[in-house]
Design a protein around this motif. Sequence first.
Motif, PDB file in Angstrom:
ATOM      1  N   ILE A  70     -43.410   1.268  18.274  1.00 44.21           N
ATOM      2  CA  ILE A  70     -42.848   0.012  18.969  1.00 44.21           C
ATOM      3  C   ILE A  70     -41.933   0.097  20.253  1.00 44.21           C
ATOM      4  O   ILE A  70     -41.536   0.984  20.503  1.00 44.21           O
ATOM      5  N   VAL A  71     -42.555  -0.913  21.010  1.00 40.24           N
ATOM      6  CA  VAL A  71     -41.971  -1.217  22.381  1.00 40.24           C
ATOM      7  C   VAL A  71     -41.445  -2.645  22.350  1.00 40.24           C
ATOM      8  O   VAL A  71     -42.193  -3.474  22.002  1.00 40.24           O
ATOM      9  N   LYS A  72     -40.125  -2.818  22.819  1.00 40.94           N
ATOM     10  CA  LYS A  72     -39.625  -3.994  23.068  1.00 40.94           C
ATOM     11  C   LYS A  72     -39.849  -4.385  24.337  1.00 40.94           C
ATOM     12  O   LYS A  72     -39.480  -3.863  25.141  1.00 40.94           O
ATOM     13  N   ALA A  73     -40.458  -5.799  24.509  1.00 40.06           N
ATOM     14  CA  ALA A  73     -40.956  -6.420  25.683  1.00 40.06           C
ATOM     15  C   ALA A  73     -39.688  -7.261  26.347  1.00 40.06           C
ATOM     16  O   ALA A  73     -38.782  -7.434  25.659  1.00 40.06           O
ATOM     17  N   ASN A  74     -39.688  -7.503  27.593  1.00 35.81           N
ATOM     18  CA  ASN A  74     -38.772  -8.311  28.315  1.00 35.81           C
ATOM     19  C   ASN A  74     -38.666  -9.818  27.464  1.00 35.81           C
ATOM     20  O   ASN A  74     -37.713 -10.442  27.743  1.00 35.81           O
ATOM     21  N   ASP A  75     -39.783 -10.041  26.691  1.00 32.07           N
ATOM     22  CA  ASP A  75     -39.846 -11.198  26.030  1.00 32.07           C
ATOM     23  C   ASP A  75     -38.914 -11.368  24.796  1.00 32.07           C
ATOM     24  O   ASP A  75     -39.098 -12.497  24.246  1.00 32.07           O
ATOM     25  N   GLY A  76     -38.544 -10.479  24.549  1.00 27.65           N
ATOM     26  CA  GLY A  76     -37.793 -10.149  23.363  1.00 27.65           C
ATOM     27  C   GLY A  76     -38.755  -9.895  22.123  1.00 27.65           C
ATOM     28  O   GLY A  76     -38.201  -9.551  21.137  1.00 27.65           O
ATOM     29  N   ARG A  77     -40.191  -9.625  22.007  1.00 27.65           N
ATOM     30  CA  ARG A  77     -40.836  -9.623  21.112  1.00 27.65           C
ATOM     31  C   ARG A  77     -41.029  -7.980  20.895  1.00 27.65           C
ATOM     32  O   ARG A  77     -40.772  -7.102  21.866  1.00 27.65           O
ATOM     33  N   TYR A  78     -41.453  -7.606  19.884  1.00 23.53           N
ATOM     34  CA  TYR A  78     -41.716  -6.313  19.288  1.00 23.53           C
ATOM     35  C   TYR A  78     -43.123  -6.089  19.373  1.00 23.53           C
ATOM     36  O   TYR A  78     -43.672  -6.432  18.598  1.00 23.53           O
ATOM     37  N   HIS A  79     -43.680  -4.998  20.223  1.00 28.67           N
ATOM     38  CA  HIS A  79     -45.012  -4.765  20.307  1.00 28.67           C
ATOM     39  C   HIS A  79     -45.534  -3.473  19.621  1.00 28.67           C
ATOM     40  O   HIS A  79     -44.868  -2.359  19.905  1.00 28.67           O
ATOM     41  N   MET A  80     -46.244  -3.420  18.585  1.00 25.54           N
ATOM     42  CA  MET A  80     -46.687  -2.294  18.027  1.00 25.54           C
ATOM     43  C   MET A  80     -47.870  -1.710  18.600  1.00 25.54           C
ATOM     44  O   MET A  80     -48.857  -2.652  18.481  1.00 25.54           O
TER      45      MET A  80
END
Length: 367
Positions: A70-80
């Motif tokens: 998981i990486v948290k992006a600047n937009d606040g979403r969590y990307h797997m």
Amino acid sequence: MKKTLLTALVLSGAAFAQGKTLIDYFQPMEPQGPLVSEGIWGDPNVLPRDIQNGLEDSTLENWCYWDGAIVKANDGRYHMYASCWSQTNSHSTGWKVESKGMHAVADHPIGPYKHIGLAWPKWQEGKGHNVIGLRMHDGRYAMVTSELTSGEVFVSDSPDGPFKLLGYIQVDYNGFNPFLARYQKNGRMANVQILLRPDGRYMLVARSTAIMISESGILGPYKIMTDRVYNDMPEVPKKKMEDPSVWYSGGLYHMIVNYHIDNVTHHLTSEDGIHNWTYRGIAFRNDIDFFKYTDGTVNHWPIVQRMTVFVENGHPTHFLFSVIDSRKGEDGPNDKNGSKIVIVPFDGEAFDADMQRIVEAEKKAAQ
């Protein structure tokens, strides 16, 4: 007085080390939706379950999932960033032949994660396994694949892609056995994990657990700095070890590595991430009621592998587990069995505080 205090510190640290390990900091899973038994895949041992936890295709219309970070992006979403294969394959055929790198997104670290698509569909039709994602020191997003491929890095300015091939991981064997980095037969890397160190360097750990450091960027060359870090640890089996995962928190570098025969994962730490790795006990074992929900319901996944760690605000907060509802070899094509990624919350603040107390007590004892 000082001697009494020192003795108390050492004894308290030793007592903690003996009585509490990483596995004790996992927390029950808060369901993101109702626990479901009907109309979904799975043997009775994984029912009912939260199909909105992590990443899964609950009806097996399309995908089985594996790996994942998981990486948290600047937009606040969590990307797997993970791997997947069509459910028309058995598990063994899926990961060995058909596995592809993919991307999913969620508004909460536990999920539910929405499958967005393949990450590099134009490169070898999306082929990829042992897929992880991370944020590079320059702010770009990176995905890494190994095992089925040679150890490629794909990058993008956006967490949503498109991801383009940056290049292949290079290794400086530095006088060590090349097989610490690559398979003997096909020269591929496997189980690659890459960590952004606080000192600005990149640290790579592959299946062997040998530490590799790059001064020159994410592609390396990575210089092998150590042999297998558990070689002198009698508590850790010396064969059938795989799936190491690394992170930095609480002033320590942490590594977990799995003995896949018994589904037991071990925890190690080092202050500089290179030298003096120390055994810290059990991180996970599959012979207890581990995957427990807040209402007391428990799922028993026979196969649990590929643990990875999500760190937020300096502390590990969630662990990802690749799981199968049946034994490997029993998950066939177009059947009721499948695989998914389960996410379990973790009390990282308490864990880091306790680990700091242990290390401080050990230093005082050494002095």
